[in-house]
Design a protein around this motif. Structure first.
Motif, mmCIF file in Angstrom:
data_model
loop_
_atom_site.group_PDB
_atom_site.id
_atom_site.type_symbol
_atom_site.label_atom_id
_atom_site.label_comp_id
_atom_site.label_asym_id
_atom_site.label_seq_id
_atom_site.Cartn_x
_atom_site.Cartn_y
_atom_site.Cartn_z
ATOM 1 N N ASP A 150 53.036 27.643 32.846
ATOM 2 C CA ASP A 150 53.552 28.631 32.035
ATOM 3 C C ASP A 150 52.753 30.088 32.373
ATOM 4 O O ASP A 150 52.751 30.999 32.591
ATOM 5 N N THR A 151 51.281 29.605 32.076
ATOM 6 C CA THR A 151 50.031 30.710 31.997
ATOM 7 C C THR A 151 49.949 30.858 33.298
ATOM 8 O O THR A 151 49.608 32.328 33.783
ATOM 9 N N SER A 156 50.250 35.252 37.610
ATOM 10 C CA SER A 156 50.928 35.600 38.834
ATOM 11 C C SER A 156 51.746 36.733 38.532
ATOM 12 O O SER A 156 51.700 37.879 39.411
ATOM 13 N N ASN A 157 52.705 36.821 37.684
ATOM 14 C CA ASN A 157 53.547 38.079 37.530
ATOM 15 C C ASN A 157 52.812 39.541 37.240
ATOM 16 O O ASN A 157 53.057 40.310 37.825
ATOM 17 N N LYS A 158 52.029 39.382 36.360
ATOM 18 C CA LYS A 158 51.093 40.421 35.766
ATOM 19 C C LYS A 158 50.243 41.048 36.764
ATOM 20 O O LYS A 158 50.312 42.056 36.827
ATOM 21 N N HIS A 159 49.677 40.344 37.912
ATOM 22 C CA HIS A 159 48.735 40.624 38.818
ATOM 23 C C HIS A 159 49.337 40.647 40.435
ATOM 24 O O HIS A 159 48.740 41.225 41.407
ATOM 25 N N ASN A 160 50.540 40.348 40.532
ATOM 26 C CA ASN A 160 51.070 40.102 41.708
ATOM 27 C C ASN A 160 50.538 39.312 42.487
ATOM 28 O O ASN A 160 50.141 39.886 43.854
ATOM 29 N N ILE A 161 50.205 38.278 42.486
ATOM 30 C CA ILE A 161 49.403 37.322 43.029
ATOM 31 C C ILE A 161 49.933 35.826 43.236
ATOM 32 O O ILE A 161 50.444 35.715 42.447
#
Ligand SMILES: Cc1ncc(COP(=O)(O)O)c(C=O)c1O
Length: 402
Positions: A150-151, A156-161
């Motif tokens: 989940d984290t 990943s979504n927050k930093h586009n990684i």
């Protein structure tokens, strides 16, 4: 008179635990069918069939079969766009293939410590390690214990990684009821001999996104487009990293037994947790309740010498083995201390002398491990493991030096 087997007493058991890999006549039939089909490699039906079935089993949309778990990681990193000089965040408590795959792309591994007592990357420390060079995060579901997906997805979504899950040891593992390897952008599995689903060698990359699937396909198959391509030659470049029909046929046959075997290993693992947790000096690995099923490529716990009257892990392990329990430990060196990081064959010269991950250093010294074949044992087999540990705890005086 001594009670402990190491001192000449009667051992708890002399019979062996189940052997791995298991054998089944259905596997031989699968081989014969391939032989008679005369389609042993590219153009056969078993590789695509297995890719689809295994992707479904883990809850992903697509699968691309390759020749090893290392290849799976390498191709996933390339398909994720990792280039020389980029940074890839990973855990220092893993098998070297995780790190070697990063080096193969000429990227730089960045190590984030494991969470206390968990053997898994500490997701609360990942954001501090992100820089503008970070291209991917590569968590490892070590011994099949799922990382906090989940984290990881949130970061990943927050930093586009991109997230590349190393599931080499996690077949059948589930996070909130959904298979590991289907949460990140890529999920990489190994089918090497010791793995819970095995064909001697082999690997697969799972993904949900069609574009990533087509890119991965081309990379593993000399730049070709997949038969069901919807895009125009998305990645015209690749090499031969293909799986053979022999491997896929064996894997298809063995996949029919994986669900049952995973449940057995998971049940035995939880049962051992319950009992080991009662023995002072042995600490069980905390399991996140969202890790609804563990791939259980072995059992892990921690040995606390101070709480075990000061005997060392080695003394405890020797005493357990004398009682007939094949217990050991896994990794003893955090990855950042590996000599191959300095002047390796990929031309890098990386210096990690300032890196310290205290939790990983602790588990490298105190970890205990049982391999997955032991977890395929009966209730009586599990009882013997616990009986041996209790016997040693009760008679620890016999192991204390004068
Ligand atoms: C955590 C981990 N990652 C990657 C690999 C690489 O898999 P393979 O041996 O199939 O290349 C392994 C296998 O041993 C592994 O344990």
């Amino acid at each position: 008179m001594s009670t402990l087997a190491i001192n000449g007493g009667e051992p708890i058991r002399t019979k062996s635990f189940p052997t791995w890999p298991t054998l089944d006549p259905a596997d031989i039939e699968a081989f014969e069918n391939i032989y008679n089909s005369r389609r042993w490699g590219v153009g056969g039906t078993k590789v695509p069939e297995f890719a689809q079935q295994f992707a479904e089993f883990q809850g992903a949309n697509f699968g691309v079969c390759v020749n090893s778990g290392t290849t799976a990681l390498y191709i996933a990193l390339k398909a994720a766009g990792v280039c020389p000089g980029d940074e890839v965040i990973t855990t220092p408590y893993t098998f070297q293939a995780t790190v070697v795959a990063i080096l193969m792309t000429h990227a730089v591994p960045v190590f984030v410590d494991t969470a206390p007592d968990s053997f898994l990357i500490d997701v609360s420390k990942i954001e501090d390690a992100i820089t503008e060079k970070t291209k991917a995060i590569l968590p490892v579901h070590i011994a099949g214990y799922p990382s906090d997906l989940d984290t990881l997805v949130e970061i990943s979504n927050k930093h586009n990684i991109k997230i590349i899950e190393d599931c080499a040891q996690a077949h059948g593992g589930e996070w909130r009821g959904k298979g590991v390897g289907s949460w990140g952008h890529f999920g990489c599995f190994s089918f090497q001999s010791s793995k819970n689903l095995c064909a001697g060698e082999g690997g697969i990359i799972l993904m949900n996104d069609r574009e990533l699937y087509e890119r991965t396909w081309a990379l593993h198959n000399c730049g070709r487009t997949p038969p069901d391509a919807e895009f125009d030659n998305i990645e015209p470049f690749g090499a031969n990293f293909r799986m053979t029909e022999w491997q896929a046929a064996l894997l298809l046959s063995r996949l029919t037994r994986l669900e049952e075997e995973t449940n057995l290993r998971h049940m035995n693992m939880r049962w051992l947790d319950g009992w080991f947790g009662e023995i002072p000096g042995i600490k069980v690995t905390p399991i996140d309740p969202r890790a609804t099923r563990c791939g259980s490529h072995g059992y892990k716990a921690l040995f606390n010498s101070e709480e075990f009257e000061g005997i060392s892990r080695k003394v405890f392990l020797d005493a357990m083995r004398a009682e007939g329990i094949p217990i050991g430990y896994w990794y003893t060196t955090p990855m950042y201390r590996s000599s191959f990081l300095k002047s390796n064959l990929f031309g890098q010269d990386l210096d990690y002398s300032d890196v310290h991950c205290p939790e990983t250093e602790k588990i490298c010294q105190s970890g205990l491990a049982l391999s997955q074949n032991v977890l395929m044992g009966s209730e009586e087999d599990m009882e013997d493991i616990i009986k041996a540990a209790i016997k040693i705890r009760r008679n620890v005086g016999e192991l204390l030096s004068e």
